[in-house]
Write a protein that holds these residues in place. Structure first.
Motif, PDB file in Angstrom:
ATOM      1  N   THR A 162       0.772  -1.167   0.201  1.00 37.50           N
ATOM      2  CA  THR A 162       0.080   0.029   0.236  1.00 37.50           C
ATOM      3  C   THR A 162       0.794   1.084   0.082  1.00 37.50           C
ATOM      4  OG1 THR A 162      -1.937   0.856   1.133  1.00 37.50           O
ATOM      5  CG2 THR A 162      -0.033   0.307   2.547  1.00 37.50           C
ATOM      6  N   ASN A 163       0.324   2.337  -0.207  1.00 29.25           N
ATOM      7  CA  ASN A 163       0.962   3.553  -0.220  1.00 29.25           C
ATOM      8  C   ASN A 163       1.251   4.049   1.421  1.00 29.25           C
ATOM      9  OD1 ASN A 163       1.813   6.366   0.208  1.00 29.25           O
ATOM     10  ND2 ASN A 163       0.752   6.755  -1.784  1.00 29.25           N
ATOM     11  N   MET A 164       2.610   4.225   1.642  1.00 27.51           N
ATOM     12  CA  MET A 164       2.814   4.239   3.193  1.00 27.51           C
ATOM     13  C   MET A 164       2.276   5.634   3.596  1.00 27.51           C
ATOM     14  SD  MET A 164       4.535   1.670   3.713  1.00 27.51           S
ATOM     15  CE  MET A 164       5.071   1.980   5.432  1.00 27.51           C
ATOM     16  N   LEU A 165       1.863   6.324   2.837  1.00 26.19           N
ATOM     17  CA  LEU A 165       0.966   7.611   3.575  1.00 26.19           C
ATOM     18  C   LEU A 165      -0.478   7.400   3.873  1.00 26.19           C
ATOM     19  CD1 LEU A 165       2.365  10.461   1.362  1.00 26.19           C
ATOM     20  CD2 LEU A 165       3.319   9.708   3.724  1.00 26.19           C
ATOM     21  N   ASP A 166      -0.973   6.168   3.437  1.00 24.23           N
ATOM     22  CA  ASP A 166      -2.128   5.676   3.723  1.00 24.23           C
ATOM     23  C   ASP A 166      -2.296   4.833   5.084  1.00 24.23           C
ATOM     24  OD1 ASP A 166      -4.724   4.479   4.052  1.00 24.23           O
ATOM     25  OD2 ASP A 166      -4.780   3.135   2.425  1.00 24.23           O
ATOM     26  N   ARG A 167      -2.271   5.758   6.074  1.00 23.58           N
ATOM     27  CA  ARG A 167      -1.904   5.019   7.616  1.00 23.58           C
ATOM     28  C   ARG A 167      -2.986   4.003   7.794  1.00 23.58           C
ATOM     29  NH1 ARG A 167      -3.977   6.558  12.136  1.00 23.58           N
ATOM     30  NH2 ARG A 167      -4.904   8.504  11.334  1.00 23.58           N
ATOM     31  N   GLN A 168      -4.144   4.156   7.527  1.00 22.76           N
ATOM     32  CA  GLN A 168      -5.321   3.359   7.820  1.00 22.76           C
ATOM     33  C   GLN A 168      -4.961   2.014   6.952  1.00 22.76           C
ATOM     34  OE1 GLN A 168      -7.002   3.633  10.191  1.00 22.76           O
ATOM     35  NE2 GLN A 168      -7.244   5.409  10.779  1.00 22.76           N
ATOM     36  N   GLY A 169      -4.602   2.086   5.818  1.00 25.06           N
ATOM     37  CA  GLY A 169      -4.249   0.825   5.240  1.00 25.06           C
ATOM     38  C   GLY A 169      -3.205   0.366   5.634  1.00 25.06           C
ATOM     39  N   VAL A 170      -2.005   1.039   5.898  1.00 29.02           N
ATOM     40  CA  VAL A 170      -1.088   0.134   6.697  1.00 29.02           C
ATOM     41  C   VAL A 170      -1.037  -0.474   8.159  1.00 29.02           C
ATOM     42  CG1 VAL A 170       1.355   0.869   7.745  1.00 29.02           C
ATOM     43  CG2 VAL A 170       0.855   1.892   5.594  1.00 29.02           C
ATOM     44  N   ILE A 171      -2.164   0.167   8.790  1.00 28.19           N
ATOM     45  CA  ILE A 171      -2.691  -0.331  10.006  1.00 28.19           C
ATOM     46  C   ILE A 171      -3.230  -1.819   9.724  1.00 28.19           C
ATOM     47  CG2 ILE A 171      -3.924   0.093  11.940  1.00 28.19           C
ATOM     48  CD1 ILE A 171      -3.023   3.068  12.121  1.00 28.19           C
ATOM     49  N   ALA A 172      -4.272  -1.536   8.644  1.00 30.70           N
ATOM     50  CA  ALA A 172      -5.037  -2.710   8.323  1.00 30.70           C
ATOM     51  C   ALA A 172      -3.960  -4.116   8.001  1.00 30.70           C
ATOM     52  CB  ALA A 172      -5.982  -2.498   7.088  1.00 30.70           C
ATOM     53  N   ILE A 173      -3.035  -3.639   7.222  1.00 31.91           N
ATOM     54  CA  ILE A 173      -1.966  -4.883   6.926  1.00 31.91           C
ATOM     55  C   ILE A 173      -1.126  -5.180   8.124  1.00 31.91           C
ATOM     56  CG2 ILE A 173       0.158  -5.349   5.520  1.00 31.91           C
ATOM     57  CD1 ILE A 173      -1.259  -3.220   3.470  1.00 31.91           C
ATOM     58  N   ALA A 174      -0.854  -4.278   8.855  1.00 34.75           N
ATOM     59  CA  ALA A 174      -0.016  -4.493  10.209  1.00 34.75           C
ATOM     60  C   ALA A 174      -0.846  -5.499  11.062  1.00 34.75           C
ATOM     61  CB  ALA A 174       0.377  -3.233  10.848  1.00 34.75           C
ATOM     62  N   ASP A 175      -2.273  -5.302  11.094  1.00 40.34           N
ATOM     63  CA  ASP A 175      -2.960  -6.089  12.081  1.00 40.34           C
ATOM     64  C   ASP A 175      -3.230  -7.738  11.538  1.00 40.34           C
ATOM     65  OD1 ASP A 175      -4.567  -4.913  13.880  1.00 40.34           O
ATOM     66  OD2 ASP A 175      -6.118  -4.275  12.460  1.00 40.34           O
ATOM     67  N   VAL A 176      -2.759  -7.950  10.243  1.00 38.81           N
ATOM     68  CA  VAL A 176      -2.412  -9.347   9.897  1.00 38.81           C
ATOM     69  C   VAL A 176      -0.927  -9.653  10.068  1.00 38.81           C
ATOM     70  CG1 VAL A 176      -2.432 -10.852   7.782  1.00 38.81           C
ATOM     71  CG2 VAL A 176      -4.114  -9.033   8.008  1.00 38.81           C
ATOM     72  N   MET A 177      -0.197  -8.714  10.202  1.00 37.74           N
ATOM     73  CA  MET A 177       1.329  -9.196  10.435  1.00 37.74           C
ATOM     74  C   MET A 177       1.637  -9.290  11.874  1.00 37.74           C
ATOM     75  SD  MET A 177       2.986  -6.929   7.159  1.00 37.74           S
ATOM     76  CE  MET A 177       4.541  -7.544   7.555  1.00 37.74           C
ATOM     77  N   ASP A 178       1.309  -8.352  12.594  1.00 36.43           N
ATOM     78  CA  ASP A 178       1.664  -8.396  13.819  1.00 36.43           C
ATOM     79  C   ASP A 178       0.686  -7.242  14.707  1.00 36.43           C
ATOM     80  OD1 ASP A 178       2.899  -7.285  16.336  1.00 36.43           O
ATOM     81  OD2 ASP A 178       4.971  -7.423  15.450  1.00 36.43           O
ATOM     82  N   GLU A 179      -0.007  -7.845  15.270  1.00 33.25           N
ATOM     83  CA  GLU A 179      -1.371  -7.042  16.006  1.00 33.25           C
ATOM     84  C   GLU A 179      -0.638  -6.348  16.959  1.00 33.25           C
ATOM     85  OE1 GLU A 179      -5.134  -8.016  18.807  1.00 33.25           O
ATOM     86  OE2 GLU A 179      -4.357  -9.774  17.539  1.00 33.25           O
ATOM     87  N   GLY A 180       0.284  -6.399  17.809  1.00 29.99           N
ATOM     88  CA  GLY A 180       1.146  -5.590  18.669  1.00 29.99           C
ATOM     89  C   GLY A 180       1.410  -4.136  18.097  1.00 29.99           C
ATOM     90  N   ALA A 181       2.145  -4.375  16.792  1.00 26.06           N
ATOM     91  CA  ALA A 181       2.779  -3.327  16.043  1.00 26.06           C
ATOM     92  C   ALA A 181       1.468  -2.431  15.454  1.00 26.06           C
ATOM     93  CB  ALA A 181       3.456  -3.993  14.754  1.00 26.06           C
ATOM     94  N   ALA A 182       0.394  -3.250  15.217  1.00 31.47           N
ATOM     95  CA  ALA A 182      -0.737  -2.520  14.757  1.00 31.47           C
ATOM     96  C   ALA A 182      -1.300  -1.610  15.778  1.00 31.47           C
ATOM     97  CB  ALA A 182      -1.834  -3.482  14.176  1.00 31.47           C
ATOM     98  N   ASP A 183      -1.552  -2.366  16.828  1.00 30.09           N
ATOM     99  CA  ASP A 183      -1.956  -1.668  17.986  1.00 30.09           C
ATOM    100  C   ASP A 183      -1.105  -0.388  18.503  1.00 30.09           C
ATOM    101  OD1 ASP A 183      -4.294  -3.279  18.458  1.00 30.09           O
ATOM    102  OD2 ASP A 183      -2.993  -4.488  20.037  1.00 30.09           O
TER     103      ASP A 183
END
Length: 66
Positions: free
Chosen positions: A19-40
């Protein structure tokens, strides 16, 4: 200081072109799948998102500045 797991997740998302790294919400959605703690952390520290991107970029580019 930005947690290492957050920087690693951001770097993985960037390197994968997921995703575009400036799309914070998109990055967080992907991070949720990769590492919930990082997304939090990203959700809880919205004001540090750009700093986290800058630190991640410096790490990816070989700088040790954090």
């Amino acid at each position: 200081m930005i947690p290492l797991n957050v920087l690693e997740v951001l770097a993985s998302i960037r390197e994968g072109g997921m995703t575009n790294m400036l799309d914070r919400q998109g990055v967080i959605a992907i991070a949720d799948v990769m590492d919930e703690g990082a997304a939090d952390w990203l959700r809880d520290n919205k004001h540090l998102y750009m700093e986290a991107l800058n630190v991640m970029g410096a790490r990816v580019n070989g700088s040790k500045e954090e």
